[in-house]
Design an enzyme around this catalytic site. Structure first.
Site, mmCIF file in Angstrom:
data_model
loop_
_atom_site.group_PDB
_atom_site.id
_atom_site.type_symbol
_atom_site.label_atom_id
_atom_site.label_comp_id
_atom_site.label_asym_id
_atom_site.label_seq_id
_atom_site.Cartn_x
_atom_site.Cartn_y
_atom_site.Cartn_z
ATOM 1 N N TYR A 1 0.834 -1.196 0.000
ATOM 2 C CA TYR A 1 0.000 0.000 0.000
ATOM 3 C C TYR A 1 0.875 1.255 0.000
ATOM 4 O O TYR A 1 1.626 1.504 0.945
ATOM 5 C CB TYR A 1 -0.928 0.028 1.214
ATOM 6 C CG TYR A 1 -1.937 -1.103 1.271
ATOM 7 C CD1 TYR A 1 -2.265 -1.856 0.151
ATOM 8 C CD2 TYR A 1 -2.577 -1.426 2.466
ATOM 9 C CE1 TYR A 1 -3.191 -2.886 0.207
ATOM 10 C CE2 TYR A 1 -3.508 -2.451 2.530
ATOM 11 C CZ TYR A 1 -3.796 -3.176 1.403
ATOM 12 O OH TYR A 1 -4.715 -4.199 1.467
ATOM 13 N N GLY B 1 -16.608 2.160 -2.721
ATOM 14 C CA GLY B 1 -17.319 3.437 -2.676
ATOM 15 C C GLY B 1 -18.644 3.439 -3.403
ATOM 16 O O GLY B 1 -19.454 4.355 -3.222
ATOM 17 N N PRO C 1 -16.244 -3.767 1.556
ATOM 18 C CA PRO C 1 -17.674 -4.016 1.782
ATOM 19 C C PRO C 1 -18.570 -2.966 1.129
ATOM 20 O O PRO C 1 -19.751 -3.218 0.907
ATOM 21 C CB PRO C 1 -17.791 -3.973 3.302
ATOM 22 C CG PRO C 1 -16.697 -3.040 3.714
ATOM 23 C CD PRO C 1 -15.554 -3.359 2.788
ATOM 24 N N LEU D 1 -21.164 1.735 -2.750
ATOM 25 C CA LEU D 1 -22.249 1.605 -1.771
ATOM 26 C C LEU D 1 -22.104 2.600 -0.614
ATOM 27 O O LEU D 1 -22.631 2.385 0.464
ATOM 28 C CB LEU D 1 -22.281 0.172 -1.224
ATOM 29 C CG LEU D 1 -22.554 -0.917 -2.256
ATOM 30 C CD1 LEU D 1 -22.430 -2.305 -1.641
ATOM 31 C CD2 LEU D 1 -23.948 -0.741 -2.880
#
Length: 342
Positions: free
Chosen positions: A56, A213, A209, A215
């Protein structure tokens, strides 16, 4: 009140909403001060699992997390990171080999400013490296006190079974967790990964989840109001004009109406859905700001009724993946033609 669950067979309790830090650093929020504030807010709220990876932002996410936790906070969290991705020009500074793992763990420990990693995860499978070599290296790190437990990420079900079998055959500890993408829009792991994890007692950490973005409730059809860096880096997932993403827009509109009718925010509907699966241990949220984090925390403890879950199933049937670019891992045999031909 923060909800907790046991992490597989470890005896460790982790918050059901955890902090994923992929967006801490130039891939998301580049300001270190903001990233540190997000980590502190998460810990203050009761979150005790923080997940990152060497890949990352080329290690910068680990630096931010390590700086935020330095001192008294380090012992308050279950600190997880991952290895596998390429970390330099040298072709061997990547992968799942014993040689690279020995280097990668030391690099992560230094960036995280800690003497041990609580959960060290294989970021992706690597068919050209024997899983027995990888697990042997990880077991040695446990014996050396550099890591406490180890797990996998983006492993298909057959790779999970192979890892469990290999560890048992050699009399080693087994991988205790799997980290996979899971959302209402990306339900592929319901077919085999989640049942396999449940069968073998593997804890499951789920990422994305909110489907990156889509949701988040930012717009009625899930499209970002302004393009972000990830639109440039990963257009297959975020370009709204692609056919698969056009289908996402239609589905998000239906889910938004369902959330409103259920007196929930779309984020609460999305997080409540993934947490409702009995094989899921914790869900990783990846905020870029404290308001983003707070909106996810508002879903802690939300329980969806059977009527709402049935309505979600009617919109996106179980096992469905609307865009396979969201699946997290594609077998190299489907990418490299030389693996399919004599």
């Amino acid at each position: 009140m923060t909800q907790y669950a046991q992490l597989a067979r470890t005896g460790v309790q982790v918050s059901r909403i955890a902090l994923g830090s992929m967006n801490l650093g130039p891939w998301g929020e580049a300001d270190h001060g903001t990233g540190i504030a997000i980590v502190h807010r998460a810990v203050d709220s009761g979150i005790n699992l923080i997940d990152t990876a060497d890949l990352y932002s080329a290690g910068e996410s680990e630096v931010i997390v390590g700086t935020a936790l330095a001192g008294r906070l380090r012992d308050d969290v279950v600190l997880a990171t991952k290895f596998h991705g390429r970390m330099g020009a040298d072709i061997n500074r990547q992968g799942n080999s014993r040689r690279w793992i020995r280097t990668a763990v030391e690099d992560s420990l230094r960036r995280l400013q800690t003497d041990r990693i609580d959960l060290y995860q294989v970021h992706k499978p690597e068919p050209d490296t024997d899983i027995d070599e990888t697990l042997g290296a990880l077991e040695d790190l446990v014996a050396a006190g550099k890591i406490v437990s180890y797990g996998t990420s983006c492993f298909p079900a057959h790779h999970l079974v192979e890892a469990q079998w290999s560890a048992q055959r050699r009399g080693r500890g087994r991988p205790v967790t799997e980290q996979s993408p899971y959302s209402i829009l990306t339900r592929g792991i319901e077919r085999d990964v989640l049942p396999t994890a449940e069968k073998y007692g593997i804890g499951v950490l789920v990422w994305s989840p909110l489907a990156g973005g889509w949701l988040s409730g930012r717009t009625p059809d899930g499209r970002a109001t302004t393009p972000s860096d990830r639109h440039r880096r990963i257009p297959a997932r975020y370009d709204p004009e692609l056919p698969a993403n056009a289908e996402k827009r239609r589905v998000v509109r239906e889910l938004s109406r369902l959330a409103a009718a259920s007196d929930l925010t779309l984020i609460q509907l999305a997080l409540g859905f993934v947490l409702s699966h009995r094989a899921v241990t914790t869900v990783l949220t990846g905020p870029r700001s404290i308001p983003h984090l707070d909106s996810a925390l508002a879903a802690d403890g939300v329980r969806l009724g059977s009527d709402v879950l049935d309505a979600i199933d009617a919109i996106v049937p179980p096992g469905t993946v609307l865009n396979h670019a969201d699946s997290g891992y594609t077998a190299p045999e489907l990418i490299d033609a030389t693996r399919r031909r004599r």
